[in-house]
Design a protein around this motif. Structure first.
Motif, PDB file in Angstrom:
ATOM      1  N   GLN A 147      32.032 -54.534  19.930  1.00 22.49           N
ATOM      2  CA  GLN A 147      31.017 -54.432  18.889  1.00 22.49           C
ATOM      3  C   GLN A 147      30.732 -52.960  18.607  1.00 22.49           C
ATOM      4  O   GLN A 147      30.630 -52.154  19.520  1.00 22.49           O
ATOM      5  CB  GLN A 147      29.719 -55.106  19.347  1.00 22.49           C
ATOM      6  N   LEU A 148      30.624 -52.621  17.331  1.00 24.10           N
ATOM      7  CA  LEU A 148      30.235 -51.269  16.954  1.00 24.10           C
ATOM      8  C   LEU A 148      28.724 -51.147  17.034  1.00 24.10           C
ATOM      9  O   LEU A 148      27.990 -52.016  16.577  1.00 24.10           O
ATOM     10  CB  LEU A 148      30.676 -50.956  15.520  1.00 24.10           C
ATOM     11  N   GLU A 149      28.278 -50.076  17.657  1.00 23.70           N
ATOM     12  CA  GLU A 149      26.848 -49.834  17.761  1.00 23.70           C
ATOM     13  C   GLU A 149      26.481 -48.651  16.868  1.00 23.70           C
ATOM     14  O   GLU A 149      27.343 -47.872  16.461  1.00 23.70           O
ATOM     15  CB  GLU A 149      26.466 -49.563  19.217  1.00 23.70           C
ATOM     16  N   ASN A 150      25.201 -48.515  16.603  1.00 23.24           N
ATOM     17  CA  ASN A 150      24.742 -47.469  15.683  1.00 23.24           C
ATOM     18  C   ASN A 150      25.114 -46.076  16.158  1.00 23.24           C
ATOM     19  O   ASN A 150      25.499 -45.224  15.359  1.00 23.24           O
ATOM     20  CB  ASN A 150      23.228 -47.565  15.483  1.00 23.24           C
ATOM     21  N   TRP A 151      24.988 -45.794  17.436  1.00 20.57           N
ATOM     22  CA  TRP A 151      25.261 -44.448  17.922  1.00 20.57           C
ATOM     23  C   TRP A 151      26.744 -44.085  17.789  1.00 20.57           C
ATOM     24  O   TRP A 151      27.092 -42.919  17.730  1.00 20.57           O
ATOM     25  CB  TRP A 151      24.797 -44.288  19.371  1.00 20.57           C
TER      26      TRP A 151
END
Length: 117
Positions: free
Chosen positions: A43-47
């Motif tokens: 999953q891609l996270e905001n950071w």
């Protein structure tokens, strides 16, 4: 006798070699899917996509301080010859010769020790 042993060993080796050559090892492969472990999807996270974190000018934002060290000073003990003369504090020891003492030659002491063992 030697010849017989060599003939038996040679015939055994040839027999094993023929058996190995004629073996057809089919169906022994395992499929990779049977050993695959199931992992959670990434999953891609905001950071990970935040431009402020990955900005190439990050060096300009941090502050570097030049560390200064104290100047070296010669102290009295460093140049004092008495502190570096290690042999000055030792007195030369004179050993006495070996002497026989009474307990060393007393038969009664040695007999008691032998009987007790």
């Amino acid at each position: 006798m030697k010849t017989t042993v060599h003939q038996i060993a040679a015939s055994t080796f040839i027999a094993l070699l023929l058996m190995v050559i004629n073996v057809k090892a089919e169906g022994t492969e395992t499929k990779a899917s049977s050993h695959a472990t199931i992992e959670a999807t990434l999953q891609l996270e905001n950071w990970m996509t935040d431009e402020t974190i990955w900005n190439s000018n990050w060096i300009n934002k941090t502050e570097f301080f030049q560390e200064t060290e104290a100047t070296l000073v010669l102290e009295d003990w460093m140049t004092n010859t008495q502190s570096w003369n290690l042999n000055a504090g030792f007195a030369e020891e004179i050993e006495t010769g070996l002497e026989l003492e009474n307990w060393m030659i007393n038969e009664g002491i040695w007999q008691d020790n032998i009987e007790n063992e």
